[in-house]
Design a protein around this motif. Structure first.
Motif, short mmCIF file in Angstrom:
data_model
loop_
_atom_site.label_atom_id
_atom_site.label_comp_id
_atom_site.label_asym_id
_atom_site.label_seq_id
_atom_site.Cartn_x
_atom_site.Cartn_y
_atom_site.Cartn_z
N LEU A 75 -7.47 -7.05 -1.35
CA LEU A 75 -8.23 -5.73 -1.46
C LEU A 75 -9.60 -5.62 -1.86
N PHE A 78 -12.06 -3.42 -3.74
CA PHE A 78 -11.27 -2.17 -3.97
C PHE A 78 -10.31 -2.20 -4.99
N ASN A 79 -9.84 -3.85 -5.45
CA ASN A 79 -8.84 -3.87 -6.71
C ASN A 79 -9.79 -3.78 -7.88
N ASP A 329 -4.51 -4.28 -7.89
CA ASP A 329 -4.29 -4.51 -6.67
C ASP A 329 -3.19 -3.67 -5.81
N HIS A 330 -2.34 -3.07 -6.99
CA HIS A 330 -1.11 -2.21 -6.57
C HIS A 330 -1.28 -0.81 -7.38
N PHE A 426 -2.18 1.50 -2.18
CA PHE A 426 -3.24 0.22 -2.13
C PHE A 426 -2.03 -0.76 -2.38
N ASN A 427 -1.86 -1.77 -1.25
CA ASN A 427 -0.94 -2.82 -1.32
C ASN A 427 -1.53 -4.21 -1.04
N GLY A 428 -1.73 -4.85 -2.40
CA GLY A 428 -2.27 -5.98 -2.39
C GLY A 428 -1.71 -7.24 -1.77
N ASN A 431 -2.81 -6.66 1.93
CA ASN A 431 -4.03 -6.28 2.11
C ASN A 431 -4.09 -5.20 2.88
N ILE A 433 -4.34 -0.66 2.90
CA ILE A 433 -4.24 0.74 2.06
C ILE A 433 -3.66 1.64 3.30
#
Length: 465
Positions: A75, A78-79, A329-330, A426-428, A431, A433
């Protein structure tokens, strides 16, 4: 939202694969709008690249120094820590941030209660500022690295080490001419024309997208999606009118009411916001149950203040109330808001509400002004969650701006009378969103089942014929 004359246009070939034909869309106010949606999925989010990070803001020379900062990972960028931004007309009813239970991201955010902060009197001085569930329909957007194009349609060198698969000679002239014809290639130009025209509005850089879309009347095919981590999600930050936990409201009134600063070089910094969201305040204060007027902006940071050391905040302008954003990340952002019409004034961006995320370094240096005083132009990250592009529109568009690009002409309907509740997940792990319209309550803890149901609501999409 930033104003920029830099245009980033993507690989037109990739747009051809699943682009919506022009006769399925409506042209309004210089932009194309296609289908109403309940969910948007950004896939393939994250890249390895770099941006120019601010290292100093010199008041004696009115210049800023920068150095290259590399980023990578799921991500990314955006992480990194994000600040949450709002532009009126908007009435914010709820806001929250969740992390997986017992995660380091959650525990690193100090639980600070600002509930009694609004008891303090705030005064202002002269402002020096420069300026219900429904049938699910889903938009899936794949973000990719693309060609950077300036306002003249000329290719320019991208910042960092972004991989550009191929260059395609796109120009504004070609994009503007495209709506005259009606073949498949022209449809892709229409999509690009929308991107270019929206740059005149307060939106930013663009690159490539591949998207599939379903209208609200289309029956979608469901696939199972799992939460990025097993178990419950704990609420780390929360706001309802007049009350906050681990949230700090700010705006751009620095130097006017006892917090932040103002200078001839850099204008107003960020400051604590008063309970009206518009004026400044000397201390952290919860927003009241108010409708913030057109063109007025406020920001939410966490309740964890930066300590001036290498604590992840990076460089920030002297004299500001500097607070951490929301990293990891999450993570899940939740919102409930109204965007009533406001045509009473003549403010810039009149009746054009928006909600968006920025790399939190940007407002801590200079959100609006000299590009060298912020990492924004070099791709440290912005995600427009909900944005009205033309005054009075009822269609909320979403877009990503960093070293990658993705967006859609499908839209959420603007909530003018009944509030809209949404989750941004947000699902790292994969990858992605997910921006999803929801109806559940935002309790202290979200169960794994609830998060899975949101992901699966956003995980249903039908291929275009």
């Amino acid at each position: 939202m930033k104003l920029s004359n830099t245009l980033i246009v993507g690989n037109i070939i990739s747009l051809l694969s699943t682009v919506i034909k022009a006769d399925q869309c409506t042209f309004s106010g210089g932009n194309y709008y296609c289908s109403e949606t309940d969910a948007i999925i950004y896939s393939n989010v994250g890249l390895s690249s770099s941006y120019q990070d601010v290292t100093n803001m010199d008041e004696s020379t009115c210049q800023c120094s920068q150095q290259s900062t590399s980023f990578s990972g799921n991500l990314s960028p955006f992480n990194e820590e994000l600040s949450v931004h709002f532009r009126g007309p908007i009435n914010l009813k709820q806001f929250g941030v969740y992390y997986p239970a017992a995660s380091s991201s959650s525990s690193n955010l100090k639980k600070r209660d600002n509930n009694d902060a609004n008891e303090k009197e705030c005064t202002t001085t002269k402002n020096h500022q420069h300026r219900h569930k429904r049938d699910v329909a889903v938009e899936v957007v794949e973000v990719t690295a693309t060609v950077f194009v300036n306002a003249k349609g000329e290719s320019v060198t991208p910042v960092g080490n972004i991989n550009v698969a191929e260059t395609f000679p796109t120009t504004t002239a070609a994009a503007e001419a495209a709506p005259e014809a009606d073949n498949e290639i022209v449809s892709s130009y229409i999509k690009v024309s929308t991107i270019l025209s929206s740059k005149v509005q307060p939106q930013e850089e663009e690159q490539t997208t591949t998207s599939t879309s379903t209208s609200k009347s289309t029956k979608s095919t469901s696939t199972s999606v799992s939460a990025p981590v097993a178990g419950a999600w704990e609420r780390a930050s929360y706001f309802t009118p007049g009350s906050t936990s681990n949230c700090t409201f700010m705006n751009h009134q620095g130097g006017t009411a006892g917090s932040g600063t103002w200078s001839q070089c850099f204008g107003n910094s960020i400051s604590f916001a008063n309970s009206d969201g518009i004026t400044g305040c000397s201390s952290a204060t919860p927003l009241d149950d108010v409708t913030v007027a057109s063109g007025k902006e406020f920001i939410i940071f966490s309740g964890d203040s930066c300590d001036g050391s290498n604590d992840g905040c990076g460089y920030y302008r002297d004299g500001i109330p500097a607070y951490h954003g929301f990293g990891g990340d999450h993570k899940i952002f939740v919102f409930e808001f109204l965007m009533p019409s406001d045509t009473s004034g003549s403010a810039m961006n009149q009746d054009m509400p928006a909600v968006w995320l920025l790399n939190a370094k940007i407002p801590r240096t200079l959100q609006y002004g000299d590009a060298s005083c912020s990492c924004w132009e070099t791709g440290c990250g912005e995600m427009d969650l909900f944005e009205i592009l033309t005054a009075g529109s009822d269609k909320l568009i979403s877009h990503v701006h960093d070293g990658q690009d993705g967006g859609t002409q499908d839209y959420f309907t603007r909530p003018t009378e009944t509030s809209l509740k949404v989750a941004v997940i947000f699902n790292g792990n994969d990858n992605t969103i997910h921006i999803v319209e929801v109806s559940e309550d935002f309790d202290d803890v979200l169960s794994e089942d609830t998060v899975n149901s949101w992901l699966n609501q956003a995980g249903s999409a039908a291929a275009l014929p």
